[in-house]
Enzyme design. Structure first.
Site, PDB file in Angstrom:
ATOM      1  N   LYS A  13       0.827  -1.218   0.000  1.00 50.28           N
ATOM      2  CA  LYS A  13       0.000   0.000   0.000  1.00 50.28           C
ATOM      3  C   LYS A  13       0.859   1.265   0.000  1.00 50.28           C
ATOM      4  O   LYS A  13       0.636   2.176  -0.784  1.00 50.28           O
ATOM      5  CB  LYS A  13      -0.930   0.016   1.230  1.00 50.28           C
ATOM      6  CG  LYS A  13      -1.865  -1.179   1.323  1.00 50.28           C
ATOM      7  CD  LYS A  13      -2.750  -1.116   2.548  1.00 50.28           C
ATOM      8  CE  LYS A  13      -2.022  -1.133   3.864  1.00 50.28           C
ATOM      9  NZ  LYS A  13      -1.263  -2.384   4.129  1.00 50.28           N
ATOM     10  N   ARG A  88      -9.514   0.254   8.827  1.00 50.75           N
ATOM     11  CA  ARG A  88      -8.992  -1.076   9.135  1.00 50.75           C
ATOM     12  C   ARG A  88     -10.006  -1.905   9.904  1.00 50.75           C
ATOM     13  O   ARG A  88      -9.725  -3.043  10.244  1.00 50.75           O
ATOM     14  CB  ARG A  88      -7.738  -0.943   9.996  1.00 50.75           C
ATOM     15  CG  ARG A  88      -6.430  -1.162   9.226  1.00 50.75           C
ATOM     16  CD  ARG A  88      -5.308  -0.821  10.194  1.00 50.75           C
ATOM     17  NE  ARG A  88      -4.082  -1.463   9.938  1.00 50.75           N
ATOM     18  CZ  ARG A  88      -3.021  -0.863   9.377  1.00 50.75           C
ATOM     19  NH1 ARG A  88      -3.101   0.368   8.948  1.00 50.75           N
ATOM     20  NH2 ARG A  88      -1.897  -1.506   9.233  1.00 50.75           N
ATOM     21  N   ARG A 127      11.738  -4.969   4.975  1.00 48.34           N
ATOM     22  CA  ARG A 127      11.386  -3.566   4.655  1.00 48.34           C
ATOM     23  C   ARG A 127      12.337  -2.602   5.357  1.00 48.34           C
ATOM     24  O   ARG A 127      12.715  -2.809   6.504  1.00 48.34           O
ATOM     25  CB  ARG A 127       9.957  -3.289   5.115  1.00 48.34           C
ATOM     26  CG  ARG A 127       9.579  -1.810   5.020  1.00 48.34           C
ATOM     27  CD  ARG A 127       8.099  -1.590   5.014  1.00 48.34           C
ATOM     28  NE  ARG A 127       7.426  -2.033   6.214  1.00 48.34           N
ATOM     29  CZ  ARG A 127       6.098  -2.041   6.351  1.00 48.34           C
ATOM     30  NH1 ARG A 127       5.324  -1.620   5.368  1.00 48.34           N
ATOM     31  NH2 ARG A 127       5.540  -2.459   7.463  1.00 48.34           N
ATOM     32  N   ARG A 160      11.512  -0.692  10.843  1.00 49.15           N
ATOM     33  CA  ARG A 160      10.446  -0.360  11.776  1.00 49.15           C
ATOM     34  C   ARG A 160      10.426  -1.326  12.958  1.00 49.15           C
ATOM     35  O   ARG A 160      10.648  -2.519  12.793  1.00 49.15           O
ATOM     36  CB  ARG A 160       9.089  -0.408  11.064  1.00 49.15           C
ATOM     37  CG  ARG A 160       8.764   0.861  10.320  1.00 49.15           C
ATOM     38  CD  ARG A 160       7.527   0.775   9.482  1.00 49.15           C
ATOM     39  NE  ARG A 160       6.381   0.131  10.097  1.00 49.15           N
ATOM     40  CZ  ARG A 160       5.191   0.027   9.513  1.00 49.15           C
ATOM     41  NH1 ARG A 160       5.006   0.544   8.303  1.00 49.15           N
ATOM     42  NH2 ARG A 160       4.191  -0.571  10.116  1.00 49.15           N
ATOM     43  N   ARG A 171       0.361  -8.994  13.474  1.00 48.98           N
ATOM     44  CA  ARG A 171      -0.319  -8.006  12.617  1.00 48.98           C
ATOM     45  C   ARG A 171      -1.085  -8.695  11.490  1.00 48.98           C
ATOM     46  O   ARG A 171      -2.165  -8.249  11.098  1.00 48.98           O
ATOM     47  CB  ARG A 171       0.717  -7.010  12.051  1.00 48.98           C
ATOM     48  CG  ARG A 171       1.204  -6.034  13.126  1.00 48.98           C
ATOM     49  CD  ARG A 171       2.508  -5.362  12.733  1.00 48.98           C
ATOM     50  NE  ARG A 171       2.394  -4.610  11.514  1.00 48.98           N
ATOM     51  CZ  ARG A 171       3.420  -4.394  10.680  1.00 48.98           C
ATOM     52  NH1 ARG A 171       4.623  -4.865  10.954  1.00 48.98           N
ATOM     53  NH2 ARG A 171       3.229  -3.700   9.586  1.00 48.98           N
TER      54      ARG A 171
HETATM   55  P1  ADP Z   1       2.267  -1.840   3.213  1.00 46.92           P
HETATM   56  O1  ADP Z   1       2.251  -0.332   3.167  1.00 46.92           O
HETATM   57  O2  ADP Z   1       1.069  -2.449   2.535  1.00 46.92           O
HETATM   58  O3  ADP Z   1       2.461  -2.387   4.610  1.00 46.92           O
HETATM   59  P2  ADP Z   1       4.789  -1.557   1.808  1.00 46.92           P
HETATM   60  O4  ADP Z   1       4.410  -0.745   0.624  1.00 46.92           O
HETATM   61  O5  ADP Z   1       5.542  -0.869   2.887  1.00 46.92           O
HETATM   62  O6  ADP Z   1       3.512  -2.345   2.395  1.00 46.92           O
HETATM   63  O7  ADP Z   1       5.638  -2.813   1.256  1.00 46.92           O
HETATM   64  C1  ADP Z   1       6.194  -3.772   2.167  1.00 46.92           C
HETATM   65  C2  ADP Z   1       7.599  -4.165   1.683  1.00 46.92           C
HETATM   66  O8  ADP Z   1       7.483  -4.901   0.480  1.00 46.92           O
HETATM   67  C3  ADP Z   1       8.513  -2.979   1.380  1.00 46.92           C
HETATM   68  O9  ADP Z   1       9.815  -3.322   1.779  1.00 46.92           O
HETATM   69  C4  ADP Z   1       8.408  -2.797  -0.132  1.00 46.92           C
HETATM   70  O10 ADP Z   1       9.599  -2.265  -0.684  1.00 46.92           O
HETATM   71  C5  ADP Z   1       8.166  -4.231  -0.602  1.00 46.92           C
HETATM   72  N1  ADP Z   1       7.246  -4.314  -1.752  1.00 46.92           N
HETATM   73  C6  ADP Z   1       6.147  -3.561  -2.003  1.00 46.92           C
HETATM   74  N2  ADP Z   1       5.534  -3.956  -3.138  1.00 46.92           N
HETATM   75  C7  ADP Z   1       6.256  -5.011  -3.617  1.00 46.92           C
HETATM   76  C8  ADP Z   1       6.137  -5.860  -4.770  1.00 46.92           C
HETATM   77  N3  ADP Z   1       5.127  -5.717  -5.641  1.00 46.92           N
HETATM   78  N4  ADP Z   1       7.066  -6.833  -4.930  1.00 46.92           N
HETATM   79  C9  ADP Z   1       8.076  -6.989  -4.034  1.00 46.92           C
HETATM   80  N5  ADP Z   1       8.239  -6.228  -2.944  1.00 46.92           N
HETATM   81  C10 ADP Z   1       7.354  -5.239  -2.722  1.00 46.92           C
HETATM   82  P1  AMP Z   2       0.938   0.672   9.011  1.00 46.89           P
HETATM   83  O1  AMP Z   2       1.977   1.743   8.888  1.00 46.89           O
HETATM   84  O2  AMP Z   2      -0.267   0.928   8.160  1.00 46.89           O
HETATM   85  O3  AMP Z   2       1.513  -0.713   8.826  1.00 46.89           O
HETATM   86  O4  AMP Z   2       0.416   0.740  10.507  1.00 46.89           O
HETATM   87  C1  AMP Z   2       1.277   0.485  11.601  1.00 46.89           C
HETATM   88  C2  AMP Z   2       0.476   0.305  12.888  1.00 46.89           C
HETATM   89  O5  AMP Z   2      -0.243   1.521  13.197  1.00 46.89           O
HETATM   90  C3  AMP Z   2      -0.621  -0.784  12.849  1.00 46.89           C
HETATM   91  O6  AMP Z   2      -0.101  -2.079  13.131  1.00 46.89           O
HETATM   92  C4  AMP Z   2      -1.574  -0.281  13.957  1.00 46.89           C
HETATM   93  O7  AMP Z   2      -1.069  -0.554  15.241  1.00 46.89           O
HETATM   94  C5  AMP Z   2      -1.515   1.239  13.755  1.00 46.89           C
HETATM   95  N1  AMP Z   2      -2.550   1.699  12.790  1.00 46.89           N
HETATM   96  C6  AMP Z   2      -2.342   2.282  11.582  1.00 46.89           C
HETATM   97  N2  AMP Z   2      -3.502   2.578  10.993  1.00 46.89           N
HETATM   98  C7  AMP Z   2      -4.481   2.162  11.841  1.00 46.89           C
HETATM   99  C8  AMP Z   2      -5.899   2.157  11.785  1.00 46.89           C
HETATM  100  N3  AMP Z   2      -6.568   2.647  10.720  1.00 46.89           N
HETATM  101  N4  AMP Z   2      -6.575   1.638  12.832  1.00 46.89           N
HETATM  102  C9  AMP Z   2      -5.930   1.155  13.910  1.00 46.89           C
HETATM  103  N5  AMP Z   2      -4.603   1.105  14.024  1.00 46.89           N
HETATM  104  C10 AMP Z   2      -3.864   1.608  13.000  1.00 46.89           C
END
Ligand code: ADP
Ligand code: AMP
Length: 218
Positions: A13, A88, A127, A160, A171
């Site tokens: 995302k 969420r 990541r 992170r 998660r």
């Molecule tokens: P989200 O925001 O849904 O938690 P991220 O965009 O941070 O996910 O992506 C999670 C990890 O996977 C990051 O390290 C990113 O660089 C990698 N990633 C994202 N999209 C892809 C993809 N299509 N193929 C491989 N790795 C990806």
């Molecule tokens: P994310 O960066 O989207 O992976 O979110 C990291 C963490 O923030 C999650 O595991 C939750 O603990 C909290 N969080 C982010 N967005 C929400 C949401 N919409 N509702 C509840 N918790 C959230």
């Protein structure tokens, strides 16, 4: 355009969000980023959110909804926005509907980025994020040009605190129980577009664009 990015942690995302805001120039509203910024600043919100985030749990709806509602009233959101990581829970989705219908500006689309559970663990534990601008990288799949240095701003990359194996498992479980029901919720509203998030980053982006620019929900 008012768009929600839905998907499990690690589905991509944030990565797709970075690209979408460049193309469409709308604000990228990531609730996770809002909480991480609050933690960094040491605000009361940050202190409250951290308790939940460290455990891999969701921050309570009562805290999240108010923050997003306020953010959506800002001038830069009036022409559209991209919500990443919100809603969420069904409660959050209902609250969002209420806020937007009150303004007469309903959502245009919800993009569900679908990825294989097995791949999510590898994506999340590999990541890396820029400390300064929040840009996302991966140690194998999306490497910066210089190790641990952000291509965009030169900032230092970090892992992170919630991207450890144990917290990631928690998660993913929370996602299945509390967030996945939103797929049906938005399907029923005829707003859901599913994309295959297991493809390469550029291919996923192309699929999102083609869905946003004209195809029917699927
Ligand atoms: P989200 O925001 O849904 O938690 P991220 O965009 O941070 O996910 O992506 C999670 C990890 O996977 C990051 O390290 C990113 O660089 C990698 N990633 C994202 N999209 C892809 C993809 N299509 N193929 C491989 N790795 C990806
Ligand atoms: P994310 O960066 O989207 O992976 O979110 C990291 C963490 O923030 C999650 O595991 C939750 O603990 C909290 N969080 C982010 N967005 C929400 C949401 N919409 N509702 C509840 N918790 C959230």
């Amino acid at each position: 355009m008012r768009v929600v990015l839905l998907g499990a942690p690690g589905a991509g995302k944030g990565t797709q969000g970075e690209r979408l805001v460049k193309k469409y120039s709308f604000p990228h509203i990531s609730t996770g980023e809002i909480f991480r910024a609050a933690i960094k600043e040491g605000t009361p919100l940050g202190k409250q959110a951290k308790e939940y985030m460290d455990k891999g749990a969701l921050v309570p709806d009562s805290l999240v909804v108010g923050i997003v509602s306020e953010r959506l009233q800002q001038p830069d959101c009036q022409e559209g926005f991209l919500l990443d990581g919100f809603p969420r829970t069904v409660g959050q989705a209902e609250a969002l509907d209420e806020v937007l219908s009150g303004k007469g500006t309903p959502l245009n689309a919800v993009i569900s980025v679908d990825a294989d559970q097995g791949e999510l663990l590898e994506r999340l534990t590999g990541r890396r994020v820029c400390k300064t601008c929040g840009a996302t990288y991966h140690i194998r799949f999306n490497q910066p040009q210089v190790r641990n240095v952000c291509d965009k701003c030169g900032g230092e990359l970090y892992q992170r605190a919630d991207d450890t194996v144990e917290t990631v498992k928690q998660r993913l479980d929370v996602y299945c129980r509390q967030t996945e029901p939103l797929i049906t919720y938005y399907q029923k509203k005829n707003l859901l577009f599913s994309v295959d998030g297991s493809k390469e980053i550029a291919a996923v982006f192309a699929e999102i664009i083609s869905k946003l620019e004209g195809e029917k929900p699927a």
